[in-house]
Motif scaffolding. Structure first.
Motif, PDB file in Angstrom:
ATOM      1  N   ARG A  15       0.852  -1.204   0.000  1.00 41.39           N
ATOM      2  CA  ARG A  15       0.000   0.000   0.000  1.00 41.39           C
ATOM      3  C   ARG A  15       0.883   1.248   0.000  1.00 41.39           C
ATOM      4  O   ARG A  15       2.116   1.132   0.000  1.00 41.39           O
ATOM      5  CB  ARG A  15      -0.963   0.006   1.204  1.00 41.39           C
ATOM      6  CG  ARG A  15      -0.305  -0.217   2.528  1.00 41.39           C
ATOM      7  CD  ARG A  15      -1.296  -0.784   3.560  1.00 41.39           C
ATOM      8  NE  ARG A  15      -0.574  -1.275   4.725  1.00 41.39           N
ATOM      9  CZ  ARG A  15      -0.292  -0.534   5.792  1.00 41.39           C
ATOM     10  NH1 ARG A  15      -0.707   0.710   5.847  1.00 41.39           N
ATOM     11  NH2 ARG A  15       0.376  -1.058   6.801  1.00 41.39           N
ATOM     12  N   ILE A  17       3.183   4.422  -0.391  1.00 38.59           N
ATOM     13  CA  ILE A  17       4.278   4.841  -1.268  1.00 38.59           C
ATOM     14  C   ILE A  17       4.866   3.640  -2.021  1.00 38.59           C
ATOM     15  O   ILE A  17       5.158   3.728  -3.217  1.00 38.59           O
ATOM     16  CB  ILE A  17       5.366   5.554  -0.424  1.00 38.59           C
ATOM     17  CG1 ILE A  17       4.821   6.901   0.098  1.00 38.59           C
ATOM     18  CG2 ILE A  17       6.650   5.748  -1.230  1.00 38.59           C
ATOM     19  CD1 ILE A  17       5.705   7.590   1.123  1.00 38.59           C
ATOM     20  N   THR A  38       1.837  -8.296   5.024  1.00 33.47           N
ATOM     21  CA  THR A  38       0.537  -8.943   4.949  1.00 33.47           C
ATOM     22  C   THR A  38       0.323  -9.470   3.533  1.00 33.47           C
ATOM     23  O   THR A  38       0.336  -8.694   2.568  1.00 33.47           O
ATOM     24  CB  THR A  38      -0.574  -7.909   5.261  1.00 33.47           C
ATOM     25  OG1 THR A  38      -0.181  -7.195   6.434  1.00 33.47           O
ATOM     26  CG2 THR A  38      -1.921  -8.564   5.474  1.00 33.47           C
ATOM     27  N   ASN A  41      -2.174  -7.947   0.979  1.00 37.28           N
ATOM     28  CA  ASN A  41      -1.834  -6.638   0.397  1.00 37.28           C
ATOM     29  C   ASN A  41      -0.899  -6.786  -0.808  1.00 37.28           C
ATOM     30  O   ASN A  41      -1.100  -6.147  -1.838  1.00 37.28           O
ATOM     31  CB  ASN A  41      -1.176  -5.736   1.451  1.00 37.28           C
ATOM     32  CG  ASN A  41      -2.152  -5.331   2.542  1.00 37.28           C
ATOM     33  OD1 ASN A  41      -3.349  -5.558   2.404  1.00 37.28           O
ATOM     34  ND2 ASN A  41      -1.656  -4.765   3.618  1.00 37.28           N
ATOM     35  N   ASN A  90      11.589   0.217   1.132  1.00 37.16           N
ATOM     36  CA  ASN A  90      10.538   1.193   1.445  1.00 37.16           C
ATOM     37  C   ASN A  90       9.754   0.841   2.711  1.00 37.16           C
ATOM     38  O   ASN A  90       9.162   1.722   3.326  1.00 37.16           O
ATOM     39  CB  ASN A  90       9.592   1.290   0.239  1.00 37.16           C
ATOM     40  CG  ASN A  90       8.296   1.989   0.585  1.00 37.16           C
ATOM     41  OD1 ASN A  90       8.231   3.216   0.643  1.00 37.16           O
ATOM     42  ND2 ASN A  90       7.246   1.218   0.844  1.00 37.16           N
ATOM     43  N   TYR A 155      12.040   6.749  15.148  1.00 43.09           N
ATOM     44  CA  TYR A 155      11.845   6.857  13.698  1.00 43.09           C
ATOM     45  C   TYR A 155      12.937   7.734  13.060  1.00 43.09           C
ATOM     46  O   TYR A 155      13.555   7.346  12.058  1.00 43.09           O
ATOM     47  CB  TYR A 155      10.459   7.451  13.450  1.00 43.09           C
ATOM     48  CG  TYR A 155      10.057   7.546  11.997  1.00 43.09           C
ATOM     49  CD1 TYR A 155       9.633   6.430  11.296  1.00 43.09           C
ATOM     50  CD2 TYR A 155      10.087   8.775  11.327  1.00 43.09           C
ATOM     51  CE1 TYR A 155       9.245   6.526   9.964  1.00 43.09           C
ATOM     52  CE2 TYR A 155       9.701   8.880  10.006  1.00 43.09           C
ATOM     53  CZ  TYR A 155       9.275   7.750   9.324  1.00 43.09           C
ATOM     54  OH  TYR A 155       8.895   7.846   8.010  1.00 43.09           O
ATOM     55  N   LYS A 159      15.852   6.606  10.363  1.00 50.50           N
ATOM     56  CA  LYS A 159      15.969   7.193   9.020  1.00 50.50           C
ATOM     57  C   LYS A 159      17.321   7.884   8.835  1.00 50.50           C
ATOM     58  O   LYS A 159      17.890   7.844   7.738  1.00 50.50           O
ATOM     59  CB  LYS A 159      14.821   8.180   8.776  1.00 50.50           C
ATOM     60  CG  LYS A 159      13.439   7.509   8.774  1.00 50.50           C
ATOM     61  CD  LYS A 159      13.306   6.459   7.682  1.00 50.50           C
ATOM     62  CE  LYS A 159      11.874   5.962   7.540  1.00 50.50           C
ATOM     63  NZ  LYS A 159      11.729   4.968   6.464  1.00 50.50           N
ATOM     64  N   GLY A 186       8.760  14.119   2.432  1.00 46.49           N
ATOM     65  CA  GLY A 186       8.195  14.985   3.466  1.00 46.49           C
ATOM     66  C   GLY A 186       6.903  14.353   3.945  1.00 46.49           C
ATOM     67  O   GLY A 186       6.865  13.167   4.232  1.00 46.49           O
ATOM     68  N   ILE A 188       3.464  12.846   3.136  1.00 45.45           N
ATOM     69  CA  ILE A 188       2.812  12.265   1.970  1.00 45.45           C
ATOM     70  C   ILE A 188       1.493  11.641   2.425  1.00 45.45           C
ATOM     71  O   ILE A 188       1.434  11.020   3.503  1.00 45.45           O
ATOM     72  CB  ILE A 188       3.716  11.158   1.353  1.00 45.45           C
ATOM     73  CG1 ILE A 188       5.132  11.688   1.086  1.00 45.45           C
ATOM     74  CG2 ILE A 188       3.072  10.587   0.077  1.00 45.45           C
ATOM     75  CD1 ILE A 188       5.252  12.827   0.089  1.00 45.45           C
ATOM     76  N   THR A 190      -0.816   9.033   2.992  1.00 47.29           N
ATOM     77  CA  THR A 190      -0.904   7.558   3.057  1.00 47.29           C
ATOM     78  C   THR A 190      -1.531   7.187   4.406  1.00 47.29           C
ATOM     79  O   THR A 190      -1.806   8.061   5.230  1.00 47.29           O
ATOM     80  CB  THR A 190       0.487   6.872   3.000  1.00 47.29           C
ATOM     81  OG1 THR A 190       1.192   7.169   4.216  1.00 47.29           O
ATOM     82  CG2 THR A 190       1.306   7.309   1.800  1.00 47.29           C
TER      83      THR A 190
END
Ligand code: NDP
Length: 247
Positions: A15, A17, A38, A41, A90, A155, A159, A186, A188, A190
């Motif tokens: 799902r 990006i 999953t 998906n 990703n 997080y 990154k 930046g 996005i 989702t």
């Protein structure tokens, strides 16, 4: 067809990006390994790609944090497609909270998925890319890894680590025809940003020079460029795609 006869692995492609990246690369002729945690998906996205771009995708599911399972999966994908040209790391999660109160479980879960997950897939494909003396590795980082973000110690650290990891592998693989770059999205639209309150979203938008959130396709376009032959002299870079948030 920029990516005709090329094979791309995209993690977290079930799902958001990752899905947009998988569709974009397939639309340019890539055969795509659609990986998510999953199964339903990844199956759904692979079916969508196959319906639109005739048989270019296969679905796979794995926990990217599991090193042994990822090595096994990369061997399977290489056998299924005979080669891997492009890896897009990703898959990512958030477990936000103020750093003083963050649990060690939340710290570890985010580092394991966002940072170790990329390392795991890198190890799964690097040898094959070195042998074929070509490859593109693109890691999806975040502006949080460049500027920090209150409530995202785990997080942002994952990154920032991913950006440093990108530079290391870029240096190690540069003479083998392999480039490694990061894209730092930046905000996005989702599932990941859907959970933010309207108040937070309004506050964020005020700080973005273009005054809106980005779309998954904005990230997919940058990834497609970095994965293409035109980007062969670009390596070790982190490209923010953020409406001007970081400059
Ligand atoms: P979503 O939450 O919409 O999707 C995340 C994807 O990652 C899903 O496909 C999910 O699989 C997969 N995933 C999560 N954990 C694992 C795991 N342990 N093993 C395998 N797959 C996993 O996220 P986005 O599309 O918004 O984000 C994609 C990437 O972009 C992430 O790395 C994120 O950090 C980064 N990013 C996103 C921003 C945004 O504003 N959205 C901003 C900056 C960076 P499943 O579908 O099976 O659950």
């Amino acid at each position: 067809m920029k990516f005709a006869n090329q094979v791309a692995i995209i993690t977290g492609a079930g799902r958001g990006i990752g899905r947009a990246i998988a569709l974009k690369l397939a639309s340019e002729g890539a055969r795509v390994a659609v990986v998510s945690r999953t199964e339903k998906n990844s199956v759904q996205v692979a079916e969508e790609i196959n319906a639109r771009f005739a048989g270019l995708a296969r679905p796979y599911s794995v926990d990217v944090a599991d090193h042994a399972a990822v090595q096994e999966l990369c061997a399977k994908i290489t056998a299924d497609f005979t080669r891997v040209d492009i890896l897009v790391n990703n898959a990512g999660i958030t477990r936000d909270g103020l750093s003083m109160r963050m649990s060690v479980e939340d710290w570890d879960a985010v580092l394991a998925t966002n940072l170790r997950g990329a390392f795991n897939f890198y190890q799964g494909v690097a040898r094959g890319m070195m042998k074929q003396r070509s490859g593109r590795i693109i890691n999806i980082a975040s502006v949080a890894g460049l500027m920090g973000n209150a409530g995202q110690a785990n997080y942002a650290a994952s990154k920032a680590g991913l950006i440093a990891f990108t530079k290391v592998i870029a240096r190690e693989l540069a003479t083998r025809g392999i480039t490694a770059n990061a894209v730092a999205p930046g905000f996005i639209t989702t599932d990941m940003t859907d959970v933010l309150s309207q108040e937070i979203k309004d506050g964020v938008v005020k700080q973005i020079p273009v005054q809106r959130f980005g779309e998954p396709d904005d990230i997919a376009s940058a990834v497609a460029f970095l994965a293409s032959a035109e980007a062969r002299y670009i390596t070790g870079q982190c490209l923010p795609v953020d409406g001007g948030l970081v400059m």
